[in-house]
Design an enzyme around this catalytic site. Structure first.
Site, PDB file in Angstrom:
ATOM      1  N   SER A  27     -37.783  53.251 -79.435  1.00  0.00           N
ATOM      2  CA  SER A  27     -37.490  54.544 -79.516  1.00  0.00           C
ATOM      3  C   SER A  27     -37.116  55.610 -78.615  1.00  0.00           C
ATOM      4  CB  SER A  27     -38.132  55.328 -80.668  1.00  0.00           C
ATOM      5  OG  SER A  27     -37.601  56.481 -80.842  1.00  0.00           O
ATOM      6  N   HIS A 108     -46.191  58.636 -71.659  1.00  0.00           N
ATOM      7  CA  HIS A 108     -47.128  59.175 -72.916  1.00  0.00           C
ATOM      8  C   HIS A 108     -48.664  59.205 -72.051  1.00  0.00           C
ATOM      9  CE1 HIS A 108     -50.244  60.799 -75.125  1.00  0.00           C
ATOM     10  NE2 HIS A 108     -50.749  59.279 -75.886  1.00  0.00           N
TER      11      HIS A 108
END
Length: 329
Positions: A27, A108
């Site tokens: 993604s 992240h």
């Protein structure tokens, strides 16, 4: 107040003589790689030789190498595979090529926050985390706009890590909307808390509990599904577009009165106390240790709980009702 950086605060010139490797093509990976490419950045994608994503990346005009080859070539290595794969990819494909002067980047902060990856001295470590899914990051970039991003610097060996991070953020379109300065710790802890207590864990448990309450009281499961799950999107969309106050303005007076008088009876001080316990487990590393051990052990409890969730009556009712909805079927 948070620092916010925009296009004028970042320069793609910082990346002019640097090679970027995007490891992963899911993604976020595909959006980062394509947006960087379209911004004039020298980018390559790192994927295993047997990855099904290789053909797609090549069809979209990107140069595809193995993660090790891409890491060896690159000055900036962005790791965008699932969190649980980071340790292995880092140890096998990135660490041998992570020499002084290079930069290691993340979408992240989990693996840095919990010490699962420890980059060597002499390497910049930064994060650029879009606050939207990859397909949105790509689509709005092509429209000349951007998705807001979080930017953080964990290690600034070069003294220029923030400028590099902002240049990267600009390359994917983030500074068009705004790049918010944060830290790896803040991004990781708030992201995990949001997922566990509100967005995923909290919301799914609330929906299931509401559905069960109505069905146990004798109401039709199909009607309970509409009231507790299906219509949730209508309310969330209003909140997404204008906040809680705008949502309340948009609903009926009866619904609004029920909201402000009954909502606090559902989310009680005891519920908030449990939320604080969840946050404490995130902050002290207990959740990370539990999840890493579960993953290392083959995910037996995780697999069991997911399988049990699929058997909840709300899933069967939804499967029957959704074909009625032409806009989603």
């Amino acid at each position: 107040m948070v620092e916010i950086y925009y296009d004028d605060d970042a320069s793609l010139d910082v990346l002019a003589d640097r090679k970027v490797a995007v490891i992963g093509y899911g993604s976020q990976g595909h959006a980062h790689a394509l947006n960087l490419r379209d911004s004039g950045v020298d980018v390559r994608v790192g994927l295993p030789a047997d990855s099904r994503s290789r053909a797609r990346a090549e069809e979209e005009g990107l140069r595809v190498l193995t993660p090790a080859e891409a890491s060896a070539e690159a000055d900036i290595i962005m790791l965008l595979t699932p969190d649980t794969t980071h340790r292995t990819i880092y140890a096998e494909s990135i660490a041998p090529h992570l020499t002084a002067g290079k930069a290691l980047a993340f979408g992240h902060g989990f693996n840095i926050r919990y010490g699962l990856i420890e980059p060597p001295a002499g390497v910049d470590v930064f994060m650029v985390a879009p606050k939207g899914p990859g397909h949105l990051v790509r689509r709005v970039f092509e429209e000349g706009k951007g998705v807001p991003v979080l930017v953080a610097v964990e290690a600034d060996a070069s003294g220029n890590a923030l400028a590099v991070a902002l240049a990267y953020a600009k390359g994917i379109g983030g500074t068009r909307a705004g790049a918010l300065r944060t830290t790896f710790t803040e991004e990781t802890e708030t992201d995990l808390f949001g997922e566990q207590a509100v967005l995923c864990g909290g919301a799914s448990a609330l929906v299931q509990a509401g559905f069960e309450t109505l069905v146990e009281a004798g109401y039709t499961p199909e009607v309970a599904y509409f009231e507790c799950l299906h219509e949730l999107k209508l309310i969330v969309d209003l909140m997404y577009e204008g906040g809680i106050s705008q949502m309340r303005y948009s609903i009926s007076d009866t619904a609004e009165y029920g909201d402000v008088t009954r909502g606090p009876r559902v989310i009680t001080p005891a519920v908030k106390a449990e939320m604080r316990k969840i946050l404490d487990e995130i902050r002290d590393g207990a959740f990370a240790r539990e999840w890493v051990a579960e993953d290392d052990n083959g995910r037996p409890n995780f697999t069991k709980l997911v399988a049990e969730g699929k058997q909840h009556p709300i899933e069967q009712v939804g499967a029957k009702l959704r074909p009625m909805m032409s806009w989603i079927a």
